[in-house]
Design a protein around this motif. Structure first.
Motif, short mmCIF file in Angstrom:
data_model
loop_
_atom_site.label_atom_id
_atom_site.label_comp_id
_atom_site.label_asym_id
_atom_site.label_seq_id
_atom_site.Cartn_x
_atom_site.Cartn_y
_atom_site.Cartn_z
N ASP A 60 46.38 44.62 42.75
CA ASP A 60 45.38 45.20 41.63
C ASP A 60 45.95 44.44 40.39
O ASP A 60 44.86 44.20 39.67
N HIS A 61 46.87 43.98 40.28
CA HIS A 61 47.28 43.13 38.96
C HIS A 61 46.43 41.83 38.94
O HIS A 61 45.79 41.61 37.73
N PHE A 62 46.07 41.30 40.14
CA PHE A 62 45.49 39.90 39.87
C PHE A 62 43.81 40.17 39.72
O PHE A 62 43.18 39.61 39.12
N ALA A 63 43.49 41.53 40.34
CA ALA A 63 42.18 41.92 40.26
C ALA A 63 42.04 42.11 38.75
O ALA A 63 40.77 41.78 38.17
N ASP A 64 43.01 42.81 38.15
CA ASP A 64 42.79 43.11 36.54
C ASP A 64 42.64 41.75 35.95
O ASP A 64 41.94 41.98 34.86
N LEU A 65 43.44 41.03 35.99
CA LEU A 65 43.40 39.52 35.27
C LEU A 65 41.95 39.05 35.58
O LEU A 65 41.64 38.53 34.45
N MET A 66 41.46 39.22 36.64
CA MET A 66 40.12 38.47 36.77
C MET A 66 39.07 39.43 36.33
O MET A 66 37.86 38.89 36.36
N HIS A 67 39.27 40.57 35.94
CA HIS A 67 38.25 41.67 35.51
C HIS A 67 37.33 41.91 36.50
O HIS A 67 35.96 41.71 36.25
N LEU A 68 37.95 41.93 37.76
CA LEU A 68 36.96 42.25 38.86
C LEU A 68 37.69 43.45 39.81
O LEU A 68 38.99 43.62 39.65
N SER A 69 36.84 44.18 40.66
CA SER A 69 37.73 44.96 41.62
C SER A 69 38.13 44.15 42.70
O SER A 69 37.82 43.02 43.01
N ASN A 70 38.79 44.73 43.42
CA ASN A 70 39.59 43.98 44.41
C ASN A 70 38.57 43.73 45.40
O ASN A 70 38.60 42.51 46.25
N ALA A 71 37.73 44.47 45.92
CA ALA A 71 36.54 44.08 46.74
C ALA A 71 35.90 42.94 46.31
O ALA A 71 35.26 42.22 47.17
N ALA A 72 35.51 42.91 44.91
CA ALA A 72 34.65 41.80 44.48
C ALA A 72 35.41 40.59 44.53
O ALA A 72 34.75 39.40 44.96
#
Length: 609
Positions: A60-72
């Motif tokens: 989740d933290h990596f997805a948040d850094l990218m401002h994307l959902s995990n699925a995206a």
């Protein structure tokens, strides 16, 4: 999402532990799984990519850094979220990681978030392998630099980053720009023989390198700081107990957000076994080259005595021995006769050794290599005179036939023979035995080619050659030289009355009588039919006449057991001495032939000069 995506994978986790799993990845990463805490660490981004750099998992933290959902984020590749200017360097490192060229990498790079902003991260990647050891992906730790609570000159976050590096089987050290160690993984300090990583902190990396290699290492560090990471370099290291070992180093720069160098990171690998194997291989190559060169020289030497002298010299030099000997076996006397030694002054020591006695006799009797580490305490040391030495004795065998024994010895306080030395001298002995057999056969062929097949005297051609040599020698040194020519009287009647076999026996008896009367320096030859010649160097006419008279008497008294008792023979003898005018052997032969003619004319069985 990741439902029903199954993956069979060996994942390298913290604290050096390995886990195999075959499960739904979405279940594995559920927070209810105890292991998932590592992957859901809120302070760092975690991702797993395949060999095409497609994401298989992101936390989740990596997805948040990218401002994307995990699925995206799972729909993209690592290269697609990298700022264009950093793609090439990143791809190069991943290729090296997947090919096995490097075991781990860490770099600063920029990711492009989905809302358009770029941010700097420190990416650490280590390979993932399947059950067969094949690399099929990478495990990534992404640390956003802006999220760090510690100043940048601290080489790792206090928790996760330290655990990842310490848990890695790779040996990793991070230093400041002066080479002072800021971090050392557990594997690194263990490689140098220390129990705790804290021992290395604050010390220069150069302190763990052998003093003679430090200047070269310092030059390599400067090369890294200049931005040119050299290929893997090798140094000698010093362990805690003072022992030396070899290790290989890959070094690179850690940079800040502006790209300025901050620290150096080194991946180290113990290559002592590889280095030892390479040294052994090079040593074997040198030994084989030395043996090959020796064998080339020896196999071209067909003079037996010169060959034997070359053997003892070469084997002593090859093994660094104090001395060496070779003894040839005489099956008639069941003993070994010393025929060559190195250094040559030792050649007269122990000229003959009975089979089974002493080191040489034991090796010959058993036909096995014998190593005596200290001859002074050996059970039969009295049979060999060199006490306080270590010896190797190797039998020389050709097609299971014992030819002799070659020995080497050394002072045990300076040199002790090893199993490698045994292997080397046995290889040498095999080739030496072949060379000795070849030289022996050649000598025998040469000898037979020079002799009359019936009587064993020199044949006519060989006698001419030797005669001319003696003529020249007599001229050079102004020494006397005489020649005897003899003929068996009425030899045709012997053949007619007693048969040709009896005639052959008579001729052989004449030659044996001559050989028994002459000196070692004299030469006996068959001139033709029943005529024989004797060359007498350093002999005047008076001495030659005395020799001729003794021959007449000895031949007249010959008897032939098993033959007719009436069978007897006599000889007529002509003698001549070289004059100053005689420069060819034919001139001396003609003079002796004229004297022989006069002896026959005077009634035979007499001497004329």
């Amino acid at each position: 999402m990741l439902e029903f995506i199954y993956h069979f994978q060996k994942v390298r986790l913290v604290k050096g532990r390995f886990f195999y799993f075959f499960m739904n990845l979405s279940d594995f990463f559920l927070e209810s799984n105890p292991l998932s805490a590592i992957f859901h660490n809120p302070r760092v981004g975690i991702a797993i990519v395949n060999s095409d750099l497609r994401f298989l998992f992101v936390n989740d933290h990596f997805a948040d850094l990218m401002h994307l959902s995990n699925a995206a984020l799972l729909q993209r590749s690592e290269g697609e979220i990298t700022v264009w200017g950093d793609v090439e360097n990143s791809l190069t490192l991943f290729r090296q990681l997947f090919s096995g060229e490097i075991l781990h990498f860490s770099l600063l790079k920029r990711y492009q978030s989905d809302i358009g902003g770029a941010f700097v991260v420190e990416l650490t990647a280590t390979p993932l392998k399947d059950m067969n050891g094949n690399i099929n992906g990478a495990f990534m730790v992404i640390v956003p630099l802006s999220a760090r609570e510690l100043p940048y000159n601290t080489p790792y976050p206090e928790d996760w980053y330290r655990q990842v590096l310490n848990g890695s089987p790779d040996t990793i050290a991070i230093t400041d720009l002066n080479g002072v160690i800021l971090f050392a993984s557990s594997a690194a300090v263990k490689m140098f023989g220390y129990p705790d990583p804290r021992y290395a902190l604050g010390k220069s990396l150069l302190a763990f390198i052998y003093p003679e290699d430090r200047e070269r290492a310092l030059q390599d560090f400067r090369t890294i700081l200049e931005g040119n990471s050299p290929a893997a370099v090798e140094y000698r290291g010093v362990r805690a107990d003072g022992s030396l070992f070899f290790f290989e180093v890959h070094g690179s720069i850690l940079r800040d957000e502006q790209g300025a160098p901050q620290q150096m990171i080194f991946v180290l690998r113990d290559v002592t076994q590889r280095h030892r194997a390479e040294n052994d291989r090079q040593q074997r190559i040198r030994e084989l080259e030395a043996i090959n060169a020796t064998m080339v020289d020896m196999t071209t030497e067909l003079d037996l005595q010169r060959l034997l002298e070359a053997i003892v010299e070469r084997v002593a030099l090859l093994l660094g021995a104090l001395e060496s000997n070779v003894a040839l076996y005489d099956p008639d006397s069941r003993s070994l006769r010393m025929v060559a030694a190195y250094p040559p002054r030792l050649q007269d020591d122990h000229p003959s050794v009975p089979l089974g006695q002493g080191i040489i006799g034991k090796a010959a009797q058993s036909r096995k290599t014998l190593l005596v580490e200290d001859v002074s305490v050996w059970e039969t040391s009295s049979a060999h005179g060199n006490a306080f030495r270590t010896w190797i004795a190797v039998p020389l065998l050709h097609k299971h036939e014992l030819l002799g024994v070659v020995t080497v010895s050394a002072d045990p306080s300076q040199r002790r023979f090893s199993t490698d030395d045994l292997r080397l001298i046995e290889m040498f002995a095999q080739s030496a035995a072949i060379a000795i057999q070849n030289a022996t056969l050649f000598s025998e062929v040469q000898r037979l080619a020079r002799l009359d097949s019936l009587t064993g005297a020199l044949n006519r051609r060989s006698f001419y050659d030797q005669g001319q040599h003696e003529i020249q020698r007599a001229q050079r040194y102004h020494s006397p030289l005489s020649l005897i020519m003899l003929d068996v009287d009425h030899f045709k009647q012997v053949n007619d009355r007693y048969g040709h076999l009896a005639g052959d026996e008579a001729l052989k008896a004449v030659v044996q009588t001559c050989l028994a009367q002459v000196r070692q320096a004299d030469w006996v030859g068959r001139f033709g039919g029943e005529e024989f010649v004797i060359l007498l160097p350093e002999t005047s006419l008076e001495g030659a006449l005395a020799m001729a008279q003794r021959l007449c008497t000895a031949v007249e008294t010959l008897r032939f057991p098993g033959r007719d008792e009436r069978m007897c023979i006599t000889i007529s003898v002509g003698v001549a001495e070289r004059t100053l005018e005689m420069t060819q052997v034919e001139q001396l032969l003609n003079a002796a032939d004229e004297a022989l003619y006069r002896a026959k004319a005077m009634g035979r069985n007499r001497v004329s000069a």
